[in-house]
Design an enzyme around this catalytic site. Structure first.
Site, PDB file in Angstrom:
ATOM      1  N   GLU A 168      11.621 -33.488  15.544  1.00 31.03           N
ATOM      2  CA  GLU A 168      11.724 -32.362  15.968  1.00 31.03           C
ATOM      3  C   GLU A 168      12.474 -31.459  14.875  1.00 31.03           C
ATOM      4  O   GLU A 168      13.585 -31.046  15.165  1.00 31.03           O
ATOM      5  CB  GLU A 168      12.492 -32.460  17.206  1.00 31.03           C
ATOM      6  CG  GLU A 168      12.044 -33.010  18.272  1.00 31.03           C
ATOM      7  CD  GLU A 168      12.648 -32.925  19.786  1.00 31.03           C
ATOM      8  OE1 GLU A 168      13.820 -32.616  19.654  1.00 31.03           O
ATOM      9  OE2 GLU A 168      12.144 -33.167  20.663  1.00 31.03           O
ATOM     10  N   GLU A 370       7.546 -38.226  23.059  1.00 34.79           N
ATOM     11  CA  GLU A 370       8.420 -38.244  23.727  1.00 34.79           C
ATOM     12  C   GLU A 370       8.067 -37.405  25.133  1.00 34.79           C
ATOM     13  O   GLU A 370       7.345 -36.298  24.965  1.00 34.79           O
ATOM     14  CB  GLU A 370       9.683 -37.477  23.279  1.00 34.79           C
ATOM     15  CG  GLU A 370      10.599 -38.315  22.209  1.00 34.79           C
ATOM     16  CD  GLU A 370      11.791 -37.470  21.923  1.00 34.79           C
ATOM     17  OE1 GLU A 370      12.424 -36.814  22.660  1.00 34.79           O
ATOM     18  OE2 GLU A 370      12.149 -37.608  20.731  1.00 34.79           O
TER      19      GLU A 370
HETATM   20  C1  FCB Z   1      14.640 -34.257  22.633  1.00 33.11           C
HETATM   21  C2  FCB Z   1      15.228 -35.104  21.357  1.00 33.11           C
HETATM   22  C3  FCB Z   1      15.771 -36.540  22.051  1.00 33.11           C
HETATM   23  C4  FCB Z   1      16.368 -36.413  23.494  1.00 33.11           C
HETATM   24  C5  FCB Z   1      15.544 -35.594  24.184  1.00 33.11           C
HETATM   25  C6  FCB Z   1      16.002 -35.494  25.722  1.00 33.11           C
HETATM   26  O1  FCB Z   1      14.715 -32.970  22.132  1.00 33.11           O
HETATM   27  O2  FCB Z   1      14.259 -35.588  20.521  1.00 33.11           O
HETATM   28  O3  FCB Z   1      16.651 -36.970  20.870  1.00 33.11           O
HETATM   29  O4  FCB Z   1      17.680 -35.995  23.206  1.00 33.11           O
HETATM   30  O5  FCB Z   1      15.277 -34.384  24.028  1.00 33.11           O
END
Ligand code: FCB
Length: 469
Positions: A168, A370
């Site tokens: 990110e 994720e």
């Molecule tokens: C994302 C991050 C991760 C975590 C999630 C909930 O933005 O990559 O580290 O905190 O959110």
């Protein structure tokens, strides 16, 4: 989508996503030096939920073997975590042998449990002394990152197959430099774009080092490198004005296309760079940068998906800090919200973005790196076995996202797998342990004990059968 059962391809992989700073703890052991989260924690613990700072993670250092065995028991084939720059490198920018030994052990422990480690190099966790030297606003830090990445590839090059340069990369420019939410709390759009530009160079230098070491036989021949970002599929109101569409173009341009062009073409989107310049935001380009960025093309991409971006034309062109404004939030009346996090739940966004990628970047392979739902204290209802009853909300959340992924794959999307964020509860930055994401609870009152939740049975069935019910 919700009630149909769908089947994902047999070679589709399931796994967990984590990061070093959110799990490891052991903040002053194995030669780790202070990172930016430790600095903030030391400065004002009150900024962290329940005053839980960066120090202990979810205590994974002491639970490593148990955690990897738990992942394997959930049917997960892989786990992504990160190396902490502040643990692998010392204060002189040299390899810290104790830190290296720590990660050799971590990766070996994962393998012994039957879980393949995917390794990311940076998860918002700059060593503190480098922030003092200018952080991502400084070329010196870009060079330091390239040295760190090169050191990591050389040290673990024979062990690790799946590498990522950044998680990110849009988040630090936004949170630290633009919205002033994270230490050092800056509200400067231009400085945020300088950070974003330098992170892009750092990414490209790391990919270049990776390719060179691979050609020299120091990185295994089957290894691949990628980038992970939290892409936000952009939407605006029905019957948008030209100005609403402009807001979409710039939001999409800065959050999404910037990274997609970088990793597929080795360039930055010219329309975005031009519009920034028209508004007085100039990137700190130097001769030779284009050649560096050109090296930034990757083997595949990680797509973190939590929520879409809904935007419209801004009411004001400039904010109270004098920053240019390109868009403002559009509150969609039908939005379903996760109130704990303030994020919209919109599973179809994953499909829409997948469709865009298939159309605009047809050769790019990717995976969902994720996705997950964090609920405040998981509402803490328990069954007779003492397990948290999260099935009613965590299961439909994951199921609906998987169903849209399956449909995208049917229509040609090159999506290869799914990693669930925080499969075991972990520390979430300034929210600390407020919102719980896991299929497995971390019981803070009982020495970080791991306790599977109700949803763990469901995800095990899905991950082992690939049938999403
Ligand atoms: C994302 C991050 C991760 C975590 C999630 C909930 O933005 O990559 O580290 O905190 O959110």
């Amino acid at each position: 989508m919700a009630n149909q059962s769908v089947t994902l391809p047999q070679d589709f992989f399931f796994g967990a996503a984590l990061s070093g700073p959110q799990t490891e703890g052991a903040w002053q052991s194995f030669g780790k030096i202070e990172n930016i989260w430790d600095t903030w924690s030391n400065l004002n613990l009150g900024d962290f939920h329940n005053r839980v700072g960066s120090y202990a993670g979810n205590d994974m250092t002491r639970h490593m073997q148990e955690d990897f065995e738990l992942f394997a028991s959930l049917g997960f084939a892989s786990v992504r975590t990160s190396i902490q720059w502040a643990r692998l490198m010392d204060a002189d920018g040299k390899l810290n042998p104790e830190g290296a030994a720590y990660y050799h052990k971590l990766f070996a422990t994962a393998r012994e449990a039957g879980v393949e480690p995917f390794v990311n190099l940076y998860h918002f966790d700059m060593p503190a002394y480098l922030l003092r030297r200018g952080g991502w606003e400084s070329r010196e830090v870009v060079e330091a990152y390239a040295t760190y990445a090169t050191t990591a590839f050389a040290e673990f090059g024979q062990e690790i197959e799946h590498w990522f340069t950044f998680n990110e990369p849009i988040v630090e420019p936004e949170q630290r430099y633009e919205h002033g939410r994270w230490y050092p709390f800056i509200h400067d759009f231009g400085r945020a774009r300088i950070a974003q530009y330098h992170i892009s160079l750092a990414h490209a230098l790391a990919v270049d080092a990776f390719r060179n070491l691979q050609a020299a036989g120091m990185v295994r021949a089957d290894a691949r490198i990628g980038l992970i970002n939290c892409f936000t599929p952009p939407y605006t109101r029905d019957n948008p004005s030209a100005a609403d569409l402009e807001a979409v173009r710039m939001t999409d341009g800065i959050n999404n296309r910037w990274w997609l062009d970088l990793v597929t073409e080795g360039t930055l989107p010219q329309d975005v760079v031009d519009t920034l310049a028209e508004r007085g935001v100039h990137l700190p380009t130097r001769a030779g940068d284009e050649q560096i960025l050109a090296r930034g093309t990757v083997d595949w991409l990680g797509f973190n998906y939590y929520h879409p971006a809904r935007v419209q034309a801004p009411e004001h062109d400039v904010d109270e800090h004098g920053n240019p404004v390109f868009a403002q939030e559009y509150v969609w009346p039908d939005a379903v919200m996760n109130e704990s996090r303030g994020w919209e739940i919109y599973p179809k966004g994953i499909y829409d973005f997948a469709t865009t990628m298939t159309r605009d970047y047809p050769d790019l392979e990717w995976f969902v790196s994720e996705n997950g739902i964090g609920i405040e204290e998981d509402r803490a209802e328990r069954d007779e076995q003492g397990r948290i009853c999260d099935g009613a909300y965590r299961v439909p959340f994951v199921r609906d996202h998987l169903a849209w992924i399956a449909r995208a794959i049917d229509e040609g999307a090159k999506c290869r797998g799914y990693h669930y964020w925080g499969a075991i509860d972990c520390w979430s930055w300034n929210n600390a342990f407020k919102n719980r994401y896991g299929f497995v609870e971390v019981d803070l009152a009982h020495d970080y004990k791991r306790v599977p939740k109700e949803s763990s049975d469901w995800i095990r069935r899905v991950a082992t059968t690939h049938v999403v019910e």
